[in-house]
Design a protein around this motif. Structure first.
Motif, PDB file in Angstrom:
ATOM      1  N   LEU A  30      43.931  50.358  34.721  1.00  0.00           N
ATOM      2  CA  LEU A  30      43.493  49.510  35.821  1.00  0.00           C
ATOM      3  C   LEU A  30      41.971  49.597  35.898  1.00  0.00           C
ATOM      4  N   LEU A  32      38.793  48.781  37.919  1.00  0.00           N
ATOM      5  CA  LEU A  32      38.445  48.479  39.307  1.00  0.00           C
ATOM      6  C   LEU A  32      37.047  47.877  39.372  1.00  0.00           C
ATOM      7  N   HIS A  35      33.700  47.687  44.514  1.00  0.00           N
ATOM      8  CA  HIS A  35      34.228  47.575  45.871  1.00  0.00           C
ATOM      9  C   HIS A  35      33.115  47.941  46.835  1.00  0.00           C
ATOM     10  N   ARG A  60      39.030  50.620  50.772  1.00  0.00           N
ATOM     11  CA  ARG A  60      39.267  49.378  50.004  1.00  0.00           C
ATOM     12  C   ARG A  60      39.758  49.705  48.598  1.00  0.00           C
ATOM     13  N   LEU A  61      39.171  50.717  47.969  1.00  0.00           N
ATOM     14  CA  LEU A  61      39.645  51.142  46.653  1.00  0.00           C
ATOM     15  C   LEU A  61      41.095  51.600  46.719  1.00  0.00           C
ATOM     16  N   THR A  64      43.412  48.627  46.815  1.00  0.00           N
ATOM     17  CA  THR A  64      43.541  47.992  45.506  1.00  0.00           C
ATOM     18  C   THR A  64      44.420  48.826  44.588  1.00  0.00           C
ATOM     19  N   LEU A  65      44.193  50.130  44.580  1.00  0.00           N
ATOM     20  CA  LEU A  65      45.019  51.017  43.757  1.00  0.00           C
ATOM     21  C   LEU A  65      46.493  50.888  44.144  1.00  0.00           C
ATOM     22  N   ALA A  68      48.235  47.758  43.020  1.00  0.00           N
ATOM     23  CA  ALA A  68      48.512  47.755  41.578  1.00  0.00           C
ATOM     24  C   ALA A  68      49.494  48.854  41.163  1.00  0.00           C
ATOM     25  N   VAL A  75      42.814  57.877  38.939  1.00  0.00           N
ATOM     26  CA  VAL A  75      41.428  57.473  38.664  1.00  0.00           C
ATOM     27  C   VAL A  75      40.763  58.497  37.750  1.00  0.00           C
ATOM     28  N   LEU A  78      34.646  56.975  38.124  1.00  0.00           N
ATOM     29  CA  LEU A  78      34.043  56.231  39.226  1.00  0.00           C
ATOM     30  C   LEU A  78      32.560  56.082  38.945  1.00  0.00           C
ATOM     31  N   GLU A 126      32.805  51.253  41.575  1.00  0.00           N
ATOM     32  CA  GLU A 126      33.790  50.702  40.647  1.00  0.00           C
ATOM     33  C   GLU A 126      34.398  51.820  39.855  1.00  0.00           C
ATOM     34  N   ALA A 129      41.254  53.513  36.306  1.00  0.00           N
ATOM     35  CA  ALA A 129      42.441  54.345  36.542  1.00  0.00           C
ATOM     36  C   ALA A 129      43.402  54.149  35.379  1.00  0.00           C
TER      37      ALA A 129
END
Length: 131
Positions: A30, A32, A35, A60-61, A64-65, A68, A75, A78, A126, A129
């Motif tokens: 994934l 990312l 964010h 927010r992260l 999103t995680l 998905a 993760v 980062l 960003e 993951a």
């Protein structure tokens, strides 16, 4: 999948990151996108409040995680982009506390930039993951 955290040196234990993370045979990746600290209406929240922006950006992260089918434990990297690196460094306890709480120890970088996409943004995060 097999994950191997590669040796944090002196800063790793204090700042909660690895120099590298090795992943063998991941099932899914994934990526990312950046964010930021946006509210439900799309506007930046916590204007001029870096601690608040960091917390909201991590929220927010997490959203999103979860959408998905991932968690922060998945993760492995980062990347932090900030308009004031010294200020982020002063507030890095917010980041390390969140990463510890989430069971996340990624490879990271903190990059100073002259501007982000919205003048009210102080930080953008960003990542990557895998599972």
């Amino acid at each position: 999948m097999h994950r191997q955290d590669i040796g944090p040196r002196m800063f790793g234990d204090r700042l909660g990151y690895n120099r590298a993370v090795s992943v063998t045979n991941p099932e899914r990746w994934l990526v990312l996108a950046g964010h930021e600290s946006r509210g439900p209406d799309g506007a930046i929240v916590h204007v001029r409040d870096l601690r608040g922006q960091i917390e909201t950006t991590f929220d927010r992260l997490a959203e999103t995680l979860a959408e998905a089918g991932f968690t922060f434990a998945h993760v492995v990297q980062l990347r932090y982009f900030a308009v004031d690196v010294a200020e982020v460094t002063r507030h890095f306890d917010v980041i390390t506390a969140r990463l510890e709480r989430e069971g996340c120890r990624p490879a990271t970088v903190l990059v100073g930039v002259t501007a982000l996409s919205d003048p009210d943004m102080l930080i953008e995060i960003e990542g990557l993951a895998v599972r």
